[in-house]
Design a protein around this motif. Structure first.
Motif, PDB file in Angstrom:
ATOM      1  N   GLU A 184       0.990  -1.309   0.137  1.00 40.49           N
ATOM      2  CA  GLU A 184       0.062   0.034   0.004  1.00 40.49           C
ATOM      3  C   GLU A 184       0.786   1.028   0.267  1.00 40.49           C
ATOM      4  OE1 GLU A 184      -3.477   0.292  -0.264  1.00 40.49           O
ATOM      5  OE2 GLU A 184      -2.861   2.408  -0.475  1.00 40.49           O
ATOM      6  N   ARG A 185       0.759   2.264  -1.024  1.00 42.12           N
ATOM      7  CA  ARG A 185       1.379   3.248  -1.165  1.00 42.12           C
ATOM      8  C   ARG A 185       0.569   4.660  -1.196  1.00 42.12           C
ATOM      9  NH1 ARG A 185       4.235  -0.320  -3.967  1.00 42.12           N
ATOM     10  NH2 ARG A 185       6.584  -0.375  -3.418  1.00 42.12           N
ATOM     11  N   ALA A 186      -0.413   4.313  -0.860  1.00 46.14           N
ATOM     12  CA  ALA A 186      -1.746   5.541  -0.799  1.00 46.14           C
ATOM     13  C   ALA A 186      -1.169   6.536   0.310  1.00 46.14           C
ATOM     14  CB  ALA A 186      -3.009   5.293  -0.941  1.00 46.14           C
ATOM     15  N   GLY A 187      -1.232   7.752   0.202  1.00 41.00           N
ATOM     16  CA  GLY A 187      -1.011   8.609   1.296  1.00 41.00           C
ATOM     17  C   GLY A 187      -0.981  10.055   0.892  1.00 41.00           C
ATOM     18  N   ASN A 188      -0.496  11.169   1.540  1.00 44.77           N
ATOM     19  CA  ASN A 188      -0.606  12.471   1.293  1.00 44.77           C
ATOM     20  C   ASN A 188       0.743  13.119   0.766  1.00 44.77           C
ATOM     21  OD1 ASN A 188       1.015  12.517   3.538  1.00 44.77           O
ATOM     22  ND2 ASN A 188      -0.709  13.020   5.007  1.00 44.77           N
ATOM     23  N   ILE A 189       1.581  12.519   0.411  1.00 46.58           N
ATOM     24  CA  ILE A 189       2.974  12.972   0.068  1.00 46.58           C
ATOM     25  C   ILE A 189       2.919  13.162  -1.647  1.00 46.58           C
ATOM     26  CG2 ILE A 189       5.597  13.045  -0.241  1.00 46.58           C
ATOM     27  CD1 ILE A 189       5.513  11.283   2.185  1.00 46.58           C
TER      28      ILE A 189
END
Lengths: 695, 695
Positions: free
Chosen positions: A152-157
């Motif tokens: 999982e690589r979803a995020g806010n950067i």
């Protein structure tokens, strides 16, 4: 260029899709594995048939709906034709992996130019060519040629990188979550600045992060940095070019000539950009902003350890990075003393001992007491988290942090480990869920913390640089008197002066100016006046004045027979004081920059200068002065009289305003020296270089 | 104290052994799990019976053979009795985990003193009390109370730590291999210096590494550092105390008052000690020395990348850390150019491109060509190694490195990654087997590399500090003339001078000295001569001399009626030049230290001084000068005449020799200023403080 269809596509086609390894195969496999909404994904391969159990279309034309974005895994020679086909499907974006463009020399540059013209005509935003692709993790579009782990690589950067390899470094590391990852490659018709602005605007992006080798659109960069600063959205930039060698490499890597690195960094400072010095630091800064749910209101931190040794190491580190140690108020100290065993002492860094470190409720109490202290802005727990938990202390402490962070009023908490290795995943996740950033180790961690605090406490004053095209192409130097008159005309206070064409005029002016006087040759053709006997100082009366006049005229005429000599410039002798140098340099990218330093070894040997884009206000001018190494020499060093630094700051303000207003005329200004005394400032000499039509 | 039985015991008893968690249980479990030769291990518990399937002895006396070393897991009150019992079994070493000693205040200090006396009387070397234990990984003796992962830890790093937690940081990290790990605790009758000397002597220890809060035995430290430097065995030290706060913490943590931190660091420099600034750096330095099979002969390195972006980042980093970029000779460049694709360019940092990076044989060729270049001292591969290998480049490159390192002639190779996380274990092991150290990331990595190169190229000149007990307890200041005479008597060249008790004597001396002269009051009671009108300069003839004499006597008698005034000191006016300050400070721990700096802002504002233990030779004196920020001002800065720095270095040498020879007499010396001109040096003023009986 509108990036909507490129970065947020509803329907996507992969051209050159295949099951074989290589660009087409790897990209297709990645897309299928990591993306969402596969119903609107179309695989295109001229052979047709099936690929990965899906229909393979023989061409873009065969696809039954519009295609927002195409991923072209095919070689350079196919690209223009495919863009025409894509345009017929209302396509607005294309990822072009192919190389063979600007990066390979003159012939490639021509191909790239043709690509740009075609894409612009068709209204297609191109990512690349020669790029690694991108991912929009929010929407679930993963258009990478990179092979990577399933995670999982979803995020806010939001990340933009001019280097695919550097983008991959982030993707390959645990715990980073991204909104977008963009490997921009040659950035043919979409610039890095446009991607950055997209991310500044994007609500799903909490921190914007970029690796940059060059700035192609200075105005766009200034505009987006202003927008980010107004929103207080952190922008973390790793910009190479500190060294001559890396500037050379960037020139050969992307073909872009970089502007002055020092100017660019002065701009970054002006906008509160968080500068990273290497890749590890860039990602660590991004992770810290990504995780922190709030930022400290100041930089007074309590550092909590469970080891006397580590407390000592922490004390040295925070001192190295000028991180001030919070001082407890007496109630906090008493409370903490009640929680540690009798042999423990309450200090900062605070060795909690087993009494607190091995006891979650006690640690909760301690952290709450510290957080409630008005002299404390944040807490930093310093402890290494190992891959497996053998030392239960970690678990006790993580639990305590998770508990205290549930309270709305709890001040920000950071975590700083001492040794670098992978860390116990559940602990990291607990801390991240509690909004507690995991800093990198020791020195790196303190660097990052210092930069985060600087950002948190940066007060942005909106700014637009004075980027104006100069009126002329060539430039000329003005004489001292003309330079000073130019300054005076534009609001800069200069000392009294007068010119005299003969001894009679000189004596008449001397009556007005008053002795003692200095006399200097007045000629636009003589810049180094002392070298030709053109300067006389401490003239005390009419007789000396006449003798000086004649001596100057004779000596200069002899030394420079062709010079146009107007006469002499007379000025009352100035009171000497600290000698400062003030300069203006009209940068080709970002307009006029103002520079200040102390004359002598400080500027020349120690390069102790401060630069800011013009104009600066009084507060900024004071900050420039305060950041000089030589500043103590102005404020009453070792018993000397303090100099009037406020007047010096005012002078900087007025010069910077002039530089900004006259950005179309001024190329360079060199005021050397300015004397700063107890009473005020006076400009002793000035050399202005203006564009030919710009006076 | 002989440490043989403590650190290399044949037979061992664990007293307080149990199966329950806690000190006794954890230590026993560790010992059984990690140690060898369990036939000579005895578990002791008063209850007897069986523990872990082994016989439990009810007392030490019951054990059927001699016991070299006992591990005491029992509380403080039992320790003295157990030591007596152990002594009866010919025991020579004891690990004491118990706390409640020096670290808990006055009462504990008394207990610790009693422990020391008892242990000394019995001839038992104590590790601790209040320690974490130790391991001898070579022999297989693991006497730790720490819980940790089951993993091979044998290797060649010898570690001593005054903090158990910091020792544990190393034990908990992959890839470090240790000969000994010693958590020394309170170091009651075995000092940290004794452990360090043991490790310097130990053939199984390739690099000695220590975390220290204080130095208890300065002479022992100097001796062991000298021994290590002669053997060129690297000593990596993390010594806290750079900041005032960490000095405070160390005082409260170990009770030891630290000497001057600056003096200690000057000593470290003298012996080529590798100083670490934090825990991560300490372990990284140790790992680098541990792994490297050879060290570079210079610091000219070629940095090999597979990314234009990472090459640019590397260029900035190496510039930050003053790591010079090797310049290829033309043949090497031509060879490399033949290996990269047409668009590639051969640079340093060298972006190998896929042409070399994805091609093991090409990389082998490239590395061999680079290694053969006489302008290159080492190679550094810069690439991140991920936990799993998705990017095959890593595998190609690791393979190439392993192949080239098989050749005897191959120059040293380092590996620098860009992002910090755990790394692909087999790649790390292949590189370690090839003697290629894995540096930490980016900034840390370049710091470590710079320090390793400094050590590799350090030429040690054997040194023993002049640590001599002063002749007196109290000290007094000498007058200028007495100070200068003292210097002259001990081989330091001083300018001509003479004293005169009256005007007649003054005129007679003036004939010999020659005008112009300076005159200063000669009084042991007047140190600040200018303040009382005691100085006249530029005296040009007998009349001015007599007037000056009278004026000085009158003014000084009036200002200091009680001062004993001998007359005036006359000297020819010195030629002014660069003003330097030279000082001597006789450190309580390490004897006389010599200090030099340039007067004015350089010493006072910028603290630009260099310190070394006395004596220094000419080369060291030149290095001190060259390392001053102000050094360019001595060598012809901006067209000024170069000063005679060789004469200044000679003066430093002679002063340092005097300081060393007179270490029992000199407390402090302050020479301010020394004028350095084009022609030579001259001491303008000197103030010597000597021990009362020391003149």
């Amino acid at each position: 260029m509108n990036l909507e269809k490129l970065l947020n596509p509803r329907s996507v086609a992969i051209v050159g899709a295949t099951e074989k390894p290589g660009f087409g195969g790897d990209t297709t496999r990645n897309y299928l594995q990591f993306s969402k909404d596969l119903d609107h994904l179309y695989l295109v391969n001229p052979r047709g048939g099936e690929l990965f159990g899906r229909k393979a279309y023989t061409s873009l034309a065969e696809i039954p709906e519009d295609v927002d974005m195409v991923i072209l895994c095919t070689p350079e020679k196919t690209i223009l034709g495919l863009l025409e086909e894509a345009a017929a499907k209302n396509c607005g974006g294309a990822v072009v992996f192919a190389s063979g463009y600007g990066e390979v020399g003159a012939e490639g540059k021509i191909k790239e130019q043709l690509l740009i013209e075609t894409a612009n005509k068709l209204g297609i935003a191109i990512m690349g060519p020669n790029c690694g692709g991108f991912a929009n993790y929010g929407l679930g579009r993963v258009a990478f040629a990179f092979l990577m782990e399933d995670r999982e690589r979803a995020g806010n950067i939001g990340l933009v990188s001019q280097s695919g390899q550097i983008a991959l470094s982030g993707l390959d590391t645990m715990h980073y979550g991204f909104s977008y990852v963009i490997s921009s490659g040659n950035s043919c018709n979409v610039s890095v600045e446009e991607y950055l602005e997209f991310l500044v605007d994007d609500d799903g992006t909490k921190v914007v992060c970029a690796y940059m080798e060059s700035v192609k659109k200075p105005a766009a960069l200034a505009r987006l940095l202003d927008k980010a600063a107004r929103k207080k959205k952190p922008v973390v930039l790793l910009k190479t070019g500190r060294s001559t060698k890396s500037q050379e490499l960037a020139a050969s890597h992307t073909g872009a000539l970089s502007g002055s690195d020092k100017v660019l960094r002065a701009m970054f400072k002006r906008y509160g950009v968080i500068e990273a010095d290497d890749i590890e630091e860039m990602y660590s800064l991004a992770l810290t902003f990504s995780t922190a749910t709030s930022l400290p209101k100041g930089d007074r931190i309590v550092y909590m350890n469970v080891s006397g040794g580590e407390a000592g190491v922490t004390a040295d580190l925070v001192d190295d990075f000028k991180l001030p140690l919070a001082e407890y108020n007496p109630e906090t100290k008493a409370k903490l003393q009640s929680l540690v065993p009798s042999y423990g002492s309450v200090n900062n860094p605070f060795d909690m001992t087993a009494g607190i470190g091995y006891n979650t409720p006690a640690m909760v109490e301690a952290m709450e007491a510290i957080s409630a202290d008005e002299n404390v802005d944040a807490i930093c727990i310093d402890y290494t988290i190992t891959p497996q938990i053998w030392d239960q202390t970690i678990a006790y402490m993580v639990k305590a942090v998770s508990i205290v962070r549930e309270k709305e009023t709890m001040k920000p908490v950071f975590w700083l480990p001492f040794v670098s290795h992978s860390r116990h995943v559940e602990s990291i996740e607990s801390l991240a869920a509690a909004g507690v950033p995991m800093l990198p180790t020791g020195l790196y961690g303190c660097r990052v913390l210092r930069k985060v605090l600087d950002f948190a406490n940066f007060e942005y004053q909106p700014f637009t640089p004075s980027m104006v095209a100069p009126v002329g192409q060539t430039a000329k130097a003005l004489s001292e008197v003309d330079s000073l008159c130019f300054l005076e005309k534009h609001g800069v206070v200069i000392p009294p002066q007068a010119t005299a064409a003969n001894t009679e005029e000189a004596m008449a002016q001397a009556k007005i100016l008053g002795y003692p006087l200095s006399a200097k040759v007045d000629s636009p053709d003589i810049l180094h006046k002392s070298d030709v006997g053109g300067v006389k100082l401490n003239i005390r009366n009419d007789a000396e004045l006449c003798a000086a006049f004649d001596a100057i005229m004779e000596s200069c005429t002899k030394a420079k027979p062709d010079a146009m000599i107007h006469g002499v410039l007379l000025k009352p002798m100035l009171e000497l004081g600290a000698e400062m140098i003030i300069g203006v340099n009209n940068d080709k990218d970002f307009g006029p920059m103002i520079v200040v330093g102390m004359g002598g070894v400080f500027v020349e040997l120690l390069h102790d200068v401060q630069m800011r884009p013009a104009p600066v206000n009084h507060q900024e001018a004071m900050e420039m002065l305060e950041q000089l190494v030589s500043y103590p020499l102005l404020t009453g060093y070792r018993g000397s009289q303090p100099k009037n630094v406020q007047a010096l700051a005012d002078l900087l303000v007025s010069i910077s305003q002039m530089a900004s207003q006259c950005a179309d005329q001024i190329k360079e200004l060199d005021i050397n020296p300015v004397f700063v005394t107890q009473d005020g400032v006076s400009i002793a000499d000035a050399l202005l270089i203006v564009y030919e039509d710009g006076q």
